[in-house]
Design a protein around this motif. Structure first.
Motif, PDB file in Angstrom:
ATOM      1  N   PHE A   1      21.991  22.794 -22.822  1.00  0.00           N
ATOM      2  CA  PHE A   1      21.872  23.154 -24.237  1.00  0.00           C
ATOM      3  C   PHE A   1      20.912  24.332 -24.322  1.00  0.00           C
ATOM      4  O   PHE A   1      19.776  24.256 -23.838  1.00  0.00           O
ATOM      5  N   TYR A   2      21.368  25.442 -24.907  1.00  0.00           N
ATOM      6  CA  TYR A   2      20.536  26.633 -25.081  1.00  0.00           C
ATOM      7  C   TYR A   2      20.132  26.754 -26.544  1.00  0.00           C
ATOM      8  O   TYR A   2      20.924  26.463 -27.446  1.00  0.00           O
ATOM      9  N   PHE A   3      18.908  27.225 -26.777  1.00  0.00           N
ATOM     10  CA  PHE A   3      18.349  27.233 -28.133  1.00  0.00           C
ATOM     11  C   PHE A   3      17.401  28.416 -28.283  1.00  0.00           C
ATOM     12  O   PHE A   3      16.526  28.648 -27.429  1.00  0.00           O
ATOM     13  N   SER A   4      17.559  29.175 -29.376  1.00  0.00           N
ATOM     14  CA  SER A   4      16.680  30.320 -29.660  1.00  0.00           C
ATOM     15  C   SER A   4      15.549  29.912 -30.594  1.00  0.00           C
ATOM     16  O   SER A   4      15.801  29.439 -31.702  1.00  0.00           O
ATOM     17  N   ASP A   5      14.328  30.100 -30.145  1.00  0.00           N
ATOM     18  CA  ASP A   5      13.135  29.948 -30.976  1.00  0.00           C
ATOM     19  C   ASP A   5      12.778  31.360 -31.444  1.00  0.00           C
ATOM     20  O   ASP A   5      11.958  32.044 -30.843  1.00  0.00           O
ATOM     21  N   THR A   6      13.429  31.787 -32.531  1.00  0.00           N
ATOM     22  CA  THR A   6      13.513  33.200 -32.859  1.00  0.00           C
ATOM     23  C   THR A   6      12.161  33.878 -33.063  1.00  0.00           C
ATOM     24  O   THR A   6      11.893  34.948 -32.512  1.00  0.00           O
ATOM     25  N   MET A   7      11.287  33.271 -33.860  1.00  0.00           N
ATOM     26  CA  MET A   7      10.079  33.974 -34.260  1.00  0.00           C
ATOM     27  C   MET A   7       9.094  34.194 -33.110  1.00  0.00           C
ATOM     28  O   MET A   7       8.254  35.094 -33.178  1.00  0.00           O
ATOM     29  N   VAL A   8       9.165  33.391 -32.063  1.00  0.00           N
ATOM     30  CA  VAL A   8       8.291  33.598 -30.909  1.00  0.00           C
ATOM     31  C   VAL A   8       9.028  34.285 -29.768  1.00  0.00           C
ATOM     32  O   VAL A   8       8.517  34.392 -28.658  1.00  0.00           O
ATOM     33  N   ARG A   9      10.271  34.730 -30.039  1.00  0.00           N
ATOM     34  CA  ARG A   9      11.068  35.538 -29.105  1.00  0.00           C
ATOM     35  C   ARG A   9      11.434  34.792 -27.809  1.00  0.00           C
ATOM     36  O   ARG A   9      11.574  35.402 -26.755  1.00  0.00           O
ATOM     37  N   LYS A  10      11.617  33.482 -27.912  1.00  0.00           N
ATOM     38  CA  LYS A  10      11.918  32.702 -26.707  1.00  0.00           C
ATOM     39  C   LYS A  10      13.255  31.977 -26.842  1.00  0.00           C
ATOM     40  O   LYS A  10      13.647  31.569 -27.933  1.00  0.00           O
ATOM     41  N   VAL A  11      13.929  31.841 -25.708  1.00  0.00           N
ATOM     42  CA  VAL A  11      15.141  31.035 -25.623  1.00  0.00           C
ATOM     43  C   VAL A  11      14.875  29.931 -24.598  1.00  0.00           C
ATOM     44  O   VAL A  11      14.405  30.208 -23.494  1.00  0.00           O
ATOM     45  N   TYR A  12      15.174  28.690 -24.999  1.00  0.00           N
ATOM     46  CA  TYR A  12      14.948  27.547 -24.121  1.00  0.00           C
ATOM     47  C   TYR A  12      16.276  26.986 -23.634  1.00  0.00           C
ATOM     48  O   TYR A  12      17.317  27.131 -24.277  1.00  0.00           O
ATOM     49  N   ALA A  13      16.216  26.320 -22.501  1.00  0.00           N
ATOM     50  CA  ALA A  13      17.335  25.524 -22.011  1.00  0.00           C
ATOM     51  C   ALA A  13      16.871  24.084 -21.908  1.00  0.00           C
ATOM     52  O   ALA A  13      15.707  23.808 -21.585  1.00  0.00           O
ATOM     53  N   TYR A  14      17.760  23.165 -22.234  1.00  0.00           N
ATOM     54  CA  TYR A  14      17.516  21.730 -22.099  1.00  0.00           C
ATOM     55  C   TYR A  14      18.654  21.128 -21.270  1.00  0.00           C
ATOM     56  O   TYR A  14      19.772  21.640 -21.269  1.00  0.00           O
ATOM     57  N   ASP A  15      18.391  20.023 -20.630  1.00  0.00           N
ATOM     58  CA  ASP A  15      19.462  19.214 -20.063  1.00  0.00           C
ATOM     59  C   ASP A  15      20.048  18.365 -21.184  1.00  0.00           C
ATOM     60  O   ASP A  15      19.306  17.758 -21.969  1.00  0.00           O
ATOM     61  N   LEU A  16      21.374  18.312 -21.272  1.00  0.00           N
ATOM     62  CA  LEU A  16      22.061  17.545 -22.307  1.00  0.00           C
ATOM     63  C   LEU A  16      22.876  16.439 -21.648  1.00  0.00           C
ATOM     64  O   LEU A  16      23.739  16.713 -20.804  1.00  0.00           O
ATOM     65  N   ASP A  17      22.588  15.211 -22.020  1.00  0.00           N
ATOM     66  CA  ASP A  17      23.351  14.060 -21.535  1.00  0.00           C
ATOM     67  C   ASP A  17      24.560  13.877 -22.444  1.00  0.00           C
ATOM     68  O   ASP A  17      24.429  13.504 -23.616  1.00  0.00           O
ATOM     69  N   GLY A  18      25.746  14.143 -21.909  1.00  0.00           N
ATOM     70  CA  GLY A  18      26.945  14.085 -22.719  1.00  0.00           C
ATOM     71  C   GLY A  18      27.233  12.717 -23.291  1.00  0.00           C
ATOM     72  O   GLY A  18      27.783  12.596 -24.388  1.00  0.00           O
ATOM     73  N   LYS A  19      26.857  11.661 -22.580  1.00  0.00           N
ATOM     74  CA  LYS A  19      27.149  10.311 -23.045  1.00  0.00           C
ATOM     75  C   LYS A  19      26.217   9.881 -24.175  1.00  0.00           C
ATOM     76  O   LYS A  19      26.658   9.331 -25.176  1.00  0.00           O
ATOM     77  N   THR A  20      24.924  10.129 -23.999  1.00  0.00           N
ATOM     78  CA  THR A  20      23.950   9.650 -24.985  1.00  0.00           C
ATOM     79  C   THR A  20      23.591  10.697 -26.031  1.00  0.00           C
ATOM     80  O   THR A  20      23.073  10.355 -27.098  1.00  0.00           O
ATOM     81  N   GLY A  21      23.816  11.975 -25.722  1.00  0.00           N
ATOM     82  CA  GLY A  21      23.425  13.037 -26.632  1.00  0.00           C
ATOM     83  C   GLY A  21      21.959  13.403 -26.549  1.00  0.00           C
ATOM     84  O   GLY A  21      21.474  14.191 -27.353  1.00  0.00           O
ATOM     85  N   ALA A  22      21.244  12.867 -25.556  1.00  0.00           N
ATOM     86  CA  ALA A  22      19.818  13.178 -25.409  1.00  0.00           C
ATOM     87  C   ALA A  22      19.638  14.553 -24.777  1.00  0.00           C
ATOM     88  O   ALA A  22      20.391  14.944 -23.877  1.00  0.00           O
ATOM     89  N   ILE A  23      18.630  15.298 -25.251  1.00  0.00           N
ATOM     90  CA  ILE A  23      18.236  16.544 -24.591  1.00  0.00           C
ATOM     91  C   ILE A  23      16.840  16.355 -23.998  1.00  0.00           C
ATOM     92  O   ILE A  23      15.945  15.816 -24.642  1.00  0.00           O
TER      93      ILE A  23
END
Length: 292
Positions: free
Chosen positions: A161-183
């Motif tokens: 799962f990729y996510f932009s934290d726009t105001m601090v100019r950062k992009v994060y990646a998370y592990d996404l569990d497809g079964k549970t939906g947990a990141i």
């Protein structure tokens, strides 16, 4: 690879063009103006464009395909949308801080969950969050601490799962569990310099490349999964907001832009600001999953 040249395909001074989406059944491109609420359409086969002005609070958030029609987020929560009938039906509101935050960008993951980002109303305080929503109307908060949440995007296998934290100019990646939906396992994917602007919307292509739009950066950049820059596509406008692959071969990248806050000299330099652009970058995309 040589830089591809984007073309303006719908000239419109959208205040905040966003949430571009290809519909493979309708064979249409849909996108929104969040600040003068409207859903815009473009037919690649004929070049015809149309707009539906929405009687909603400002700003609206995102538009995604659903099993029946579309789902849209706005100040008042989520709505089920029938674009052909031009009908909005209020649904649920997963935003537990609705008085302080607003919906921004969102996407559907490979399992059919809708992921929604919220932002501080002033885009200053880090009080926005990452929510998921299922077709039965149940929502979950997964993370908080963002002044303006953007993206999101998902790897082809659905595990990142990729996510932009726009105001601090950062992009994060998370592990996404497809079964549970947990990141889990948040880590820094990339960080923008001031010259690059701020990371905004994104899409992921069939090879796993992550295309990120640059707010105040005049470009879209393709990143490899290891975070390295693969290529850049320059645009003649500064505020580049969202992108999605579309067309019969999913080989055209459609890109939305904005005019909000631009002064007269900048608008004179960038007269196509707010328009919809298209480019064939050499990669192909993936069909966006359907909510539910």
């Amino acid at each position: 690879m040589p830089a591809a040249e984007p073309t303006c395909i719908v000239r419109t001074p959208a205040i905040l063009g966003e949430s571009v989406l290809w519909h493979p059944v309708d064979k249409m491109i849909y996108w929104m103006d969040l600040r003068t609420p409207a859903i815009h359409t473009y037919d690649p086969a004929t070049g015809a464009a149309d707009s539906w002005k929405l009687d909603l609070g400002v700003p609206t958030g995102t538009l995604v395909r659903a099993k029946q029609g579309f789902v849209l987020t706005g100040r008042e929560g989520t709505f089920k949308v029938d674009i052909k009938a031009r009908k909005l039906t209020p649904w649920v509101n997963p935003n537990d801080r609705a008085e302080l935050t607003m919906f921004n960008d969102g996407k559907v993951d490979r399992q059919g969950r809708l992921w929604l980002c919220t932002s501080d109303n002033q885009e200053i305080e880090p009080i926005g969050g990452i929510y998921s929503l299922t077709a039965d109307g149940k929502s979950e908060i997964h993370d908080r601490g963002f002044a303006c949440g953007n993206g999101p995007g998902f790897s082809p296998d659905g595990g990142t799962f990729y996510f932009s934290d726009t105001m601090v100019r950062k992009v994060y990646a998370y592990d996404l569990d497809g079964k549970t939906g947990a990141i889990t396992n948040q880590r820094l994917f990339t960080e923008f310099s001031e010259e690059q602007g701020m990371p905004d919307g994104m899409t992921v292509d069939a090879e796993g490349g992550i295309w990120i739009c640059h707010w105040e950066g005049w470009r879209v950049t393709r990143f490899l999964p290891n975070g390295k820059i693969d290529r850049e596509i320059r645009l003649p406008v500064p505020l580049v907001t969202s992108c999605a692959f579309g067309g019969e071969g999913l080989d055209t990248l459609y890109i939305t832009t904005a005019t909000v806050g631009l002064d007269a000299p900048t608008l004179a330099k960038a007269p196509l600001a707010g328009s919809l652009f298209a480019v064939k970058p050499g990669q192909k995309g993936l069909l966006e999953p359907v909510f539910g």
